[in-house]
Design an enzyme around this catalytic site. Structure first.
Site, PDB file in Angstrom:
ATOM      1  N   HIS A 138      -2.940 -33.793  29.461  1.00 47.22           N
ATOM      2  CA  HIS A 138      -3.899 -32.781  29.944  1.00 47.22           C
ATOM      3  C   HIS A 138      -4.529 -33.207  31.285  1.00 47.22           C
ATOM      4  O   HIS A 138      -5.739 -33.419  31.375  1.00 47.22           O
ATOM      5  CB  HIS A 138      -4.997 -32.531  28.891  1.00 47.22           C
ATOM      6  N   GLU A 141      -5.244 -32.140  20.640  1.00 47.09           N
ATOM      7  CA  GLU A 141      -5.448 -33.234  21.603  1.00 47.09           C
ATOM      8  C   GLU A 141      -6.552 -34.181  21.147  1.00 47.09           C
ATOM      9  O   GLU A 141      -7.525 -33.713  20.558  1.00 47.09           O
ATOM     10  CB  GLU A 141      -5.808 -32.653  22.971  1.00 47.09           C
ATOM     11  N   ARG A 186      -3.277 -23.889  27.083  1.00 43.82           N
ATOM     12  CA  ARG A 186      -3.908 -24.522  25.932  1.00 43.82           C
ATOM     13  C   ARG A 186      -2.825 -24.714  24.878  1.00 43.82           C
ATOM     14  O   ARG A 186      -1.942 -23.855  24.729  1.00 43.82           O
ATOM     15  CB  ARG A 186      -5.007 -23.630  25.336  1.00 43.82           C
TER      16      ARG A 186
HETATM   17  C1  8YV Z   1     -10.012 -29.595  31.925  1.00 45.09           C
HETATM   18  C2  8YV Z   1      -8.977 -27.326  31.747  1.00 45.09           C
HETATM   19  O1  8YV Z   1      -9.189 -30.707  31.876  1.00 45.09           O
HETATM   20  O2  8YV Z   1     -10.353 -26.134  33.205  1.00 45.09           O
HETATM   21  C3  8YV Z   1      -9.767 -26.140  32.143  1.00 45.09           C
HETATM   22  O3  8YV Z   1      -9.769 -25.164  31.388  1.00 45.09           O
HETATM   23  O4  8YV Z   1      -8.195 -27.292  30.864  1.00 45.09           O
HETATM   24  C4  8YV Z   1      -9.123 -28.578  32.482  1.00 45.09           C
HETATM   25  O5  8YV Z   1      -9.388 -28.370  33.824  1.00 45.09           O
HETATM   26  C5  8YV Z   1     -10.535 -29.447  30.559  1.00 45.09           C
HETATM   27  O6  8YV Z   1     -11.519 -28.507  30.501  1.00 45.09           O
HETATM   28  C6  8YV Z   1     -11.006 -30.831  30.099  1.00 45.09           C
HETATM   29  O7  8YV Z   1     -12.018 -30.796  29.245  1.00 45.09           O
END
Ligand code: 8YV
Length: 322
Positions: free
Chosen positions: A282, A264, A235
């Site tokens: 992402h 983001e 993150r």
């Molecule tokens: C997704 C992610 O792109 O699973 C996660 O925690 O970061 C990603 O797989 C994200 O949740 C998009 O909203």
């Protein structure tokens, strides 16, 4: 209540989830489609028992959850659930589920791709070719190598382990930092600064949220050193972004490969202007197959709950009421 046609709300479109919930006979409310979302939520709030949540459609905090007095479950898309106040949910008897495991291999693949792209300048070399520079100016410059590097993984959870397995196969030494040692054969560093000194790459794959905010700060980057490379697959909040920009500008570290950012989809202009960093929007889990599996798990957690079979993948903060 098993057999009851339960009401579920969503705050943004996600066709596979919508279809699965509707097919299962649940009453789906599409809040995003209402001209006045607030008034719409107020009108359905007394009957809503589930939220299907996706990061990017806004945080699911205590104030939002509190609007639904009969709320039983928040089924969240993604393994990371820092956009959900799971503590609040746990304290109020609301279950939160996420989508672990189904994305482990995909995110690990992307992490290795980003690592190689960053170390070996693959995007820059491709840009060089496309710009017609190869015939004009000869071979692309020589690059750093993964061969002489130890990778320090920050966070040895399910995805961290999948990344480490890949590095093992590539004969790249792995060490790791996590709060508790994991059941893995790699050296554990309880102290992140000490690991940053020992490693040549920091690969961040730890959960976001308050506990890890700005974990990768100026001191850690300083310890990583002028040949060091930072890869962030976790993150944006885990890295102190201004400190990273400063470290890159002043060559305190060599480079960075980033799949995630603090704000983001905004990416700081300073990073955009740096030719030597690799920036991805992402995309860690973003393949058709993996995103479908994640969508299905979001829907199946809700379907299983209302079939009286309990949630499939509840997060540790919340009670499991079967
Ligand atoms: C997704 C992610 O792109 O699973 C996660 O925690 O970061 C990603 O797989 C994200 O949740 C998009 O909203």
């Amino acid at each position: 209540m098993p057999g009851d046609k339960a009401d579920v709300v969503m705050f943004g479109p996600k066709p596979i989830i919508e279809e699965a919930l509707t097919k299962a006979g649940l009453n789906l409310h599409k809040a995003w489609a209402a001209p006045d979302q607030d008034a719409f939520i107020a009108s359905i709030a007394p009957k809503v028992r589930a939220i299907a949540a996706v990061a990017g459609h806004g945080p699911v905090d205590g104030a939002l959850m509190a609007r639904f007095p009969r709320l039983e479950i928040v089924s969240s898309f993604g393994v990371g659930y820092d956009h959900i106040d799971a503590k609040w949910a746990g304290a109020h008897g609301v279950i939160v589920t996420n989508t672990p495991d189904v994305l482990n291999e995909e995110v690990a693949d992307t992490a290795l791709g980003l690592l190689l792209a960053t170390v070996r300048h693959l995007p820059q070399a491709e840009r060089y070719l496309r710009a017609g520079n190869w015939p004009k100016h000869g071979d692309y410059q020589l690059t750093p190598s993964l061969r002489d590097r130890t990778v320090g993984i920050v966070g040895m959870g399910r995805i961290g382990k999948a990344i480490a397995r890949r590095l093992d196969a590539m004969k790249v030494p792995v060490v790791y930092h996590s709060r508790r040692p994991a059941d893995v054969p790699y050296r554990h560093y309880p102290d992140l600064i000490e690991m940053a000194r020992a490693a040549d790459v920091l690969l961040v794959i730890t959960p976001g949220g308050a506990a890890t905010r700005n974990l990768i700060n100026a001191e850690v980057l300083g310890a990583l050193g002028p040949e060091g490379i930072l890869i962030n697959m976790a993150r944006g909040s885990v890295v102190d972004e201004p400190a990273l920009i400063e470290a890159l500008q002043n060559k305190k570290i060599l480079s960075a490969g980033l799949d995630v950012f603090a704000n983001e989809p905004k990416v700081p202009q300073e990073l955009m202007e740096m030719e030597h960093v690799v920036l991805l929007p992402h995309v860690g889990s973003a393949s058709h197959a993996t995103r479908r599996a994640m969508d299905e798990l979001v829907a199946n957690n809700i379907i299983s709950w209302f079939a009286g079979k309990g949630p499939l993948t509840p997060v540790p903060e919340t009670p499991v009421r079967k």
